[in-house]
Design an enzyme around this catalytic site. Sequence first.
Site: not given
Ligand code: AMP
Ligand code: ZN
Length: 113
Positions: A86, A99, A30, A94, A7, A4, A92, A46
């Site tokens: 989300n 978070h 972000d 990802t 994590c 993860c 969306g 987690h």
């Molecule tokens: P979500 O699409 O709601 O799951 O949000 C995931 C967020 O994590 C997105 O806005 C990404 O830009 C952010 N993200 C992905 N990898 C990293 C990282 N290494 N450091 C900070 N933010 C990240």
């Molecule tokens: Zn995690």
Amino acid sequence: MDDCLFCKIVAGEIPSKTVYEDDLVKAFYDINPCAPVHFLVIPKTHIPSVNGINAENSAVVSHIFEVIARLAKEMKLDAGYRVVTNCGKAAGQTVQHLHFHVIAGRDLTLTMG
Ligand code: AMP
Ligand code: ZN
């Protein structure tokens, strides 16, 4: 959880720009901000998404909102801000670690989805 991303950020295995950290939660900027202010607040344990919140782990969620309110005050987000989480593919999501996005610094009134 081994595989993860968030994590790994909590464990310090992947770098992040920390905003705030305590025993239970971490806040960090972000990597791909959608507004002048865009940081994430996560539980250190987690939890995959909102769907993984239950009676045993939900205290961390109220703590996250306490932290968000405190940070918003400290960062002087007096004009307003948005908190987004989300849940699932169609929304969306990802990263499969709960978070909360905190977004501010531009007019957010025209976008809700
Ligand atoms: P979500 O699409 O709601 O799951 O949000 C995931 C967020 O994590 C997105 O806005 C990404 O830009 C952010 N993200 C992905 N990898 C990293 C990282 N290494 N450091 C900070 N933010 C990240
Ligand atoms: Zn995690």
